[in-house]
Design a protein around this motif. Structure first.
Motif, PDB file in Angstrom:
ATOM      1  N   ARG A  48      84.384  -6.593  89.710  1.00  0.00           N
ATOM      2  CA  ARG A  48      85.375  -7.672  89.628  1.00  0.00           C
ATOM      3  C   ARG A  48      85.344  -8.445  90.941  1.00  0.00           C
ATOM      4  O   ARG A  48      85.459  -7.864  92.022  1.00  0.00           O
ATOM      5  N   GLU A 141      92.776  -0.036  89.124  1.00  0.00           N
ATOM      6  CA  GLU A 141      91.381   0.418  89.107  1.00  0.00           C
ATOM      7  C   GLU A 141      91.286   1.933  89.256  1.00  0.00           C
ATOM      8  O   GLU A 141      90.426   2.571  88.642  1.00  0.00           O
ATOM      9  N   LEU A 150      85.271  -3.708  93.901  1.00  0.00           N
ATOM     10  CA  LEU A 150      85.954  -4.990  93.892  1.00  0.00           C
ATOM     11  C   LEU A 150      85.412  -5.851  95.025  1.00  0.00           C
ATOM     12  O   LEU A 150      85.150  -5.350  96.121  1.00  0.00           O
TER      13      LEU A 150
END
Length: 207
Positions: A48, A141, A150
């Protein structure tokens, strides 16, 4: 250890960010290889990357699906049947009123607890604080394990040194790997940070 890239060359900065953005969107670039303890891993759609810190939300289908599964797991069989029974009463009332509409309207007859939870539109509530939202993202997460890591683009423009240190400690405590990519040099490294500096001439310095 949190890895940070500070790239002063704007064209190269764009290339780096674009590569990770392609990975996050399941468009892999064959020139980029990612390793975990000498083992090459496929990160396609498992990363992400965040650019917009003013609109962090968890409405992505991956998150909502996991959220529904998590909430559903908290109900035992008795509670599930009680919810479905109450929902049937609501459904009958809706059908009664729908039947008075002069249009060929159909409704779903068979539903389960997942259908009910989808109907409830479960959402994860965000905060007005950027740091709190980043903590929340790490919490999510750590519970759902949706991404390998991330990536935060130009996050150092928005957080103080103390806030960055708090974020690093929080991510490390929850064992969520994060990568920061910024388009300017912020000088010395922070606690728990390993930094790669790429200057305007593409010279690299690891500190």
């Amino acid at each position: 250890m949190v890895f940070s890239i500070e790239c002063e060359n704007h064209s190269y900065f764009f290339r780096i960010v674009n590569l990770f953005n392609q990975i996050s969107n399941n468009i892999l670039d064959e020139s980029l290889k990612i390793f975990d303890q000498d083992l090459e891993i496929s990160c396609s759609n498992k990363v992400r990357i965040l650019f917009d810190y003013f609109n962090i939300d968890f409405s992505d289908k991956k998150y909502t699906t996991k959220l529904i599964d998590l909430v559903r797991s908290k109900f035992d069989e008795i509670e599930t049947q009680k919810i479905l029974s109450e929902f049937k009463k609501i459904s009958k009332l809706l059908k009664k009123n729908i039947g008075e509409v002069d249009l060929p309207i159909t409704t779903q007859n068979d539903f389960d607890i997942e259908s009910v939870l989808k109907f409830m539109k479960l959402t994860i509530q965000t905060s007005t604080s950027l740091l709190d939202n980043l903590f929340l993202l790490i919490d999510v997460e750590s519970i759902f394990h949706l991404n390998y890591f991330l990536i935060f683009v130009n996050l150092k423009s928005y957080l103080t040194t103390n806030e960055l240190n708090e974020l690093y400690k929080y991510a490390l405590y929850h064992e969520i790997p994060i990568l920061l990519i910024d388009n300017c040099n912020y000088g010395i490294t922070l606690d728990n940070e390993k930094k790669l500096i790429i200057d305007d001439n593409l010279n690299e310095f690891m500190i």
